[in-house]
Design an enzyme around this catalytic site. Sequence first.
Site, PDB file in Angstrom:
ATOM      1  N   ILE A 291      -5.839   1.619  -4.912  1.00 46.87           N
ATOM      2  CA  ILE A 291      -4.993   0.423  -4.786  1.00 46.87           C
ATOM      3  C   ILE A 291      -3.695   0.698  -5.534  1.00 46.87           C
ATOM      4  O   ILE A 291      -3.734   1.096  -6.700  1.00 46.87           O
ATOM      5  CB  ILE A 291      -5.690  -0.804  -5.437  1.00 46.87           C
ATOM      6  CG1 ILE A 291      -7.157  -0.911  -4.997  1.00 46.87           C
ATOM      7  CG2 ILE A 291      -4.913  -2.077  -5.179  1.00 46.87           C
ATOM      8  CD1 ILE A 291      -7.986  -1.892  -5.845  1.00 46.87           C
TER       9      ILE A 291
ATOM     10  N   ILE B 227      -6.486   3.112  -9.537  1.00 48.86           N
ATOM     11  CA  ILE B 227      -5.180   2.470  -9.450  1.00 48.86           C
ATOM     12  C   ILE B 227      -4.098   3.525  -9.254  1.00 48.86           C
ATOM     13  O   ILE B 227      -3.953   4.452 -10.063  1.00 48.86           O
ATOM     14  CB  ILE B 227      -4.900   1.628 -10.724  1.00 48.86           C
ATOM     15  CG1 ILE B 227      -6.060   0.636 -10.972  1.00 48.86           C
ATOM     16  CG2 ILE B 227      -3.561   0.922 -10.604  1.00 48.86           C
ATOM     17  CD1 ILE B 227      -6.360  -0.300  -9.813  1.00 48.86           C
ATOM     18  N   LYS B 228      -3.333   3.336  -8.176  1.00 47.76           N
ATOM     19  CA  LYS B 228      -2.298   4.318  -7.853  1.00 47.76           C
ATOM     20  C   LYS B 228      -1.011   4.019  -8.613  1.00 47.76           C
ATOM     21  O   LYS B 228      -0.487   2.903  -8.562  1.00 47.76           O
ATOM     22  CB  LYS B 228      -2.006   4.318  -6.344  1.00 47.76           C
ATOM     23  CG  LYS B 228      -3.143   4.921  -5.542  1.00 47.76           C
ATOM     24  CD  LYS B 228      -2.866   4.904  -4.064  1.00 47.76           C
ATOM     25  CE  LYS B 228      -2.079   6.107  -3.610  1.00 47.76           C
ATOM     26  NZ  LYS B 228      -1.957   6.129  -2.117  1.00 47.76           N
ATOM     27  N   LEU B 229      -0.533   5.039  -9.284  1.00 39.89           N
ATOM     28  CA  LEU B 229       0.696   4.951 -10.075  1.00 39.89           C
ATOM     29  C   LEU B 229       1.606   6.099  -9.670  1.00 39.89           C
ATOM     30  O   LEU B 229       1.113   7.221  -9.477  1.00 39.89           O
ATOM     31  CB  LEU B 229       0.373   5.118 -11.577  1.00 39.89           C
ATOM     32  CG  LEU B 229      -0.745   4.258 -12.168  1.00 39.89           C
ATOM     33  CD1 LEU B 229      -1.113   4.768 -13.555  1.00 39.89           C
ATOM     34  CD2 LEU B 229      -0.282   2.810 -12.247  1.00 39.89           C
TER      35      LEU B 229
END
Length: 286
Positions: free
Chosen positions: A83, A112-114
């Site tokens: 996400i 979690i995509k950063l």
Amino acid sequence: MKPDNLKTRIFLDSGNPEETREILELLGFLDGQTTNPSLIAKNPEAQKRLELGDKFSAEEVNDFYKDVIEKIETIIPEGSLSIEVYADKDTLVEDILTQARQMNTWSDNAYIKLPIIQSGLEAAEVLTKEGVRVNMTLCFSQQQAAAVYSATAGARADSVYLSPFVGRLDDKGINGMSLIKNIHNLYKNSDKHVSILSASIRSLDHLLASIAYGADIVTVPGKILRQWAEAGMPVPDESYKYSAELEDIEYEDLDMQSDWKNFNIQHNLTDAGLQKFADDWNSLVK
Ligand code: G3P
């Protein structure tokens, strides 16, 4: 069924839960799914709203994304789910952290995509210490791969994904698959806290080469997974050669124990990719 000799995990790259259902049925397995702002903007329901001129409020768009993730989770309850936070070049670390902690509550299997920019790496350093799993996206260089490894040192095995975007390098005449090979080599004596997730897959050749070159995971659009299924789900060995005539990236020997701030994380394709994600997301919002 998953072929017995397939070690690489196969993810679907899509923001559409209907496609999750279809691909799971077609392959008989699916190890996870990745999403991003552009893919959520392409979701058929979101598109329908836009066509009617009915854009989302900031809160509604967040709820919409959450709903998409929850729907995917009911289809692949064991699958890893990536996400992505909203970030542009001015987004503050605190804002990334707030979004990431919130999104991490959306699924037990969240990554979690950063983006691999200064604020994204600072956030990754904090989040991995809190036990949040992350997927570091828009990777185009070995320097960025080394910085990700170093910034997240100490994280549990497989709790960080690194997403090199092979297709976007190919677009520039540079062999994206050579970056996968180089990072695989760079990480060969690693503690395995970072897994290589081959992304921006545009062809069956990309998928097969990702498997052959030792990617831990490959995330693939539905269209290419359909081609793979039609071909009988072949699993190539290391002798497989990526066929495109493109310029290879030269291998750099980097010391991953070095502080991440010592690496050059700037890349024009990262900057352009960040802007595109932000624009696609903003196109949904009033
Ligand atoms: O997995 C990343 C992917 O969604 C980006 O693909 O084709 O836009 O470069 P592409």
